[in-house]
Motif scaffolding. Structure first.
Motif, short mmCIF file in Angstrom:
data_model
loop_
_atom_site.label_atom_id
_atom_site.label_comp_id
_atom_site.label_asym_id
_atom_site.label_seq_id
_atom_site.Cartn_x
_atom_site.Cartn_y
_atom_site.Cartn_z
N ASN A 48 -27.78 22.77 19.45
CA ASN A 48 -28.35 21.43 19.32
C ASN A 48 -27.25 20.38 19.26
OD1 ASN A 48 -31.12 22.29 19.07
ND2 ASN A 48 -30.52 23.15 17.11
N LEU A 49 -26.01 20.78 19.39
CA LEU A 49 -24.88 19.87 19.30
C LEU A 49 -24.50 19.35 20.67
CD1 LEU A 49 -22.70 21.99 16.85
CD2 LEU A 49 -24.16 20.04 16.27
N TYR A 76 -23.09 16.09 16.15
CA TYR A 76 -24.53 15.88 15.98
C TYR A 76 -25.00 14.72 16.86
CZ TYR A 76 -24.63 19.13 12.09
OH TYR A 76 -24.56 20.26 11.32
N GLN A 78 -27.99 13.22 16.72
CA GLN A 78 -28.94 12.33 16.06
C GLN A 78 -28.23 11.04 15.60
OE1 GLN A 78 -28.29 15.47 15.15
NE2 GLN A 78 -30.17 16.67 15.28
N MET A 81 -26.86 10.79 12.15
CA MET A 81 -25.70 11.65 11.86
C MET A 81 -24.39 10.99 12.30
SD MET A 81 -26.94 14.14 10.26
CE MET A 81 -25.94 15.59 10.29
N GLY A 86 -20.07 18.94 13.78
CA GLY A 86 -20.92 19.95 13.16
C GLY A 86 -20.63 21.33 13.71
N GLU A 88 -22.55 25.35 14.25
CA GLU A 88 -23.72 26.21 14.23
C GLU A 88 -23.24 27.65 14.39
OE1 GLU A 88 -27.03 23.35 16.33
OE2 GLU A 88 -25.76 24.57 17.61
N GLU A 103 -27.72 25.93 11.76
CA GLU A 103 -26.69 25.04 11.23
C GLU A 103 -25.75 25.84 10.34
OE1 GLU A 103 -24.75 23.05 8.22
OE2 GLU A 103 -26.69 23.88 7.68
#
Length: 112
Positions: A48-49, A76, A78, A81, A86, A88, A103
């Motif tokens: 998701n990064l 991230y 978002q 963020m 980040g 994972e 995460e």
């Protein structure tokens, strides 16, 4: 008539039987590299990064576990963020060839 000696008999048996023994298969360095590259690619796709990439080496588990793992690092996406870095943890199922991420920012906690 003399009896054949056991060593001579075993040598003759090996000469006859060996052509029917299939060759042993072993993974070549290229095969390992291809496998690890496939794991990283699947994990990056599942991430998701943004700007995701392997954050370390691929971790090979025993074949009985059936999985391989790698940490994926990126940022991230978002808005809240604020583009923060980040991590994972990705677990790759060797049988299904599917990657699962979770995460993992707290995976390595400084000072512990």
């Amino acid at each position: 008539m003399s009896r054949p000696r056991p060593a001579a008999f075993l040598l003759a048996l090996n000469c006859v039987a060996l052509p029917w023994v299939p060759p042993a298969t072993a993974s070549t360095p290229d095969a390992w590299s291809d496998s690890q590259r496939a794991v990283v690619q699947a994990c990056v796709r599942a991430s998701n990064l943004k700007n995701a990439q392997a954050g370390g080496n691929v971790i090979e588990f025993d074949d009985r576990a059936g999985v391989t793992a790698v940490v994926i690092a990126g940022r991230y996406p978002q808005r809240h963020m604020k583009n923060r870095p980040g991590r994972e943890l990705c677990v790759y199922d060797k049988e299904t060839r599917k990657a699962y991420v979770s995460e993992a920012d707290s995976l390595l906690t400084p000072g512990r």
